[in-house]
Motif scaffolding. Structure first.
Motif, mmCIF file in Angstrom:
data_model
loop_
_atom_site.group_PDB
_atom_site.id
_atom_site.type_symbol
_atom_site.label_atom_id
_atom_site.label_comp_id
_atom_site.label_asym_id
_atom_site.label_seq_id
_atom_site.Cartn_x
_atom_site.Cartn_y
_atom_site.Cartn_z
ATOM 1 N N ARG A 64 0.851 -1.189 0.000
ATOM 2 C CA ARG A 64 0.000 0.000 0.000
ATOM 3 C C ARG A 64 0.890 1.244 0.000
ATOM 4 N NH1 ARG A 64 -0.943 2.995 4.056
ATOM 5 N NH2 ARG A 64 -0.333 1.357 5.544
ATOM 6 N N ARG A 65 0.603 2.165 -0.938
ATOM 7 C CA ARG A 65 1.432 3.361 -1.092
ATOM 8 C C ARG A 65 0.622 4.630 -0.846
ATOM 9 N NH1 ARG A 65 3.228 -0.133 -5.417
ATOM 10 N NH2 ARG A 65 1.404 0.559 -6.594
ATOM 11 N N GLU A 66 1.226 5.558 -0.131
ATOM 12 C CA GLU A 66 0.624 6.875 0.087
ATOM 13 C C GLU A 66 0.983 7.785 -1.083
ATOM 14 O OE1 GLU A 66 0.721 10.352 3.506
ATOM 15 O OE2 GLU A 66 2.588 9.307 2.987
ATOM 16 N N LEU B 120 0.058 11.817 -2.271
ATOM 17 C CA LEU B 120 -0.596 13.104 -2.026
ATOM 18 C C LEU B 120 -0.605 13.898 -3.327
ATOM 19 C CD1 LEU B 120 1.006 14.045 1.423
ATOM 20 C CD2 LEU B 120 -1.083 12.737 0.963
ATOM 21 N N SER C 259 4.995 8.334 -1.201
ATOM 22 C CA SER C 259 5.832 7.799 -0.128
ATOM 23 C C SER C 259 6.140 6.352 -0.478
ATOM 24 C CB SER C 259 5.111 7.846 1.224
ATOM 25 O OG SER C 259 4.871 9.163 1.643
ATOM 26 N N ASN D 245 3.156 7.501 5.251
ATOM 27 C CA ASN D 245 2.026 6.676 5.667
ATOM 28 C C ASN D 245 1.824 5.466 4.765
ATOM 29 O OD1 ASN D 245 1.194 8.200 7.954
ATOM 30 N ND2 ASN D 245 0.278 9.724 6.597
ATOM 31 N N SER D 246 2.857 5.102 4.011
ATOM 32 C CA SER D 246 2.776 3.885 3.221
ATOM 33 C C SER D 246 2.967 2.663 4.120
ATOM 34 C CB SER D 246 3.838 3.891 2.115
ATOM 35 O OG SER D 246 3.511 4.845 1.125
#
Length: 269
Positions: A20-22, A24, A70, A76-77
């Motif tokens: 899972r990748r953050e 923005l 990220s 937050n990943s």
């Protein structure tokens, strides 16, 4: 003629696991299809937040759809304590490939090395390497000189702890510097070791233009290393004297970003 690797046996035999990748994003009020999307990649220990502080909104204000990822284990990943450099590059390529148009990849610090590896796998519109940390003994020596006890553990699999004077100029207010330092995490020990080994990245796919920016007052990247990376891509570094290593967070953060966006506009990339 630039050679491009079609088959990477290791990637086939040991594929990078999903994570899972953050991401923005800041979008311009008036979209401009003549301007490519920009994907920002942070350095070790930083996350997409480092670009969300200033650069994302500023780039969007100039008409660029701006995104920051990220890589796994950052921001937050998803945590990834055993991640390798190729996993970080994989994350960048996956996010870039999911954008609606061919993107410009912008990497900072060790994130510039990640972008260099990603450029060998993704046909970017252009690449920007900001204060690039490509490893090697010169970079290690400078880090040891300015932050012995924070750097030495990383050479033996421990955590790299960066100091204020390595990252920021004196012009950055102390409360802001303390807050940024508090938010900085760590890359995986394996990725840190790979950085020290300094394996050269492959040539970029499609020979995109690549800009190198930095500061001669960097206490992480020696000036000789800036010149070496820039020569690799056929140019000279664009320098911003008086700034610290973290160009996107330091007091004069608009200057390098505006120079990057000017370069993208004038070159019609």
């Amino acid at each position: 003629m630039t050679s491009v690797r079609i088959m990477r046996t290791r990637d086939w035999a040991h594929p990078v696991p999903p994570a899972r990748r953050e991401v923005l994003t800041a979008t311009p009020e008036l979209p401009d299809d003549s301007k490519p999307p920009v994907l920002f990649v942070p350095g070790f220990g930083h996350g997409a937040w480092a670009y969300a502080e200033h650069w994302l909104e500023h780039a969007a204000g100039r008409g660029f759809a701006a995104h920051a990822v990220s890589p796994r284990g950052h921001g937050n990943s998803e945590p990834a304590p055993k991640a390798e450099l190729r996993a970080y590059a994989h994350d960048v390529v996956q996010v870039a490939a999911g954008l609606p148009r061919q993107a410009v990849l912008v990497g900072h610090g060790a994130g510039a090395l990640v972008v260099a590896h990603a450029l060998a796998r993704y046909p970017a519109r252009a690449g920007v390497l900001a204060a690039p940390v490509f490893g090697g003994w010169a970079t290690l020596g400078l880090a040891l000189r300015h932050n012995l006890f924070g750097t030495l553990p990383a050479a033996f699999g421990g955590k790299l702890r960066l100091a204020r004077r390595q990252l920021f100029s004196r012009a950055l207010p102390e409360p802001a510097a303390r807050e940024y330092l508090r938010r900085i995490g760590h890359a995986s020990p394996r990725a840190q070791w790979e950085l020290l080994r300094s394996r050269p990245p492959e040539e970029p796919v499609g020979a995109p233009p690549v800009l190198v920016v930095g500061t001669p007052d960097d206490r992480v990247v020696p000036r000789s290393a800036l010149d070496k990376v820039a020569r690799r891509y056929g140019g000279a570094p664009l320098l911003f004297p008086g700034m610290g290593h973290d160009l996107m967070l330091d007091a004069r953060w608009p200057e390098p970003l505006d120079a990057i966006l000017d370069w993208l506009e004038k070159g019609e990339h």
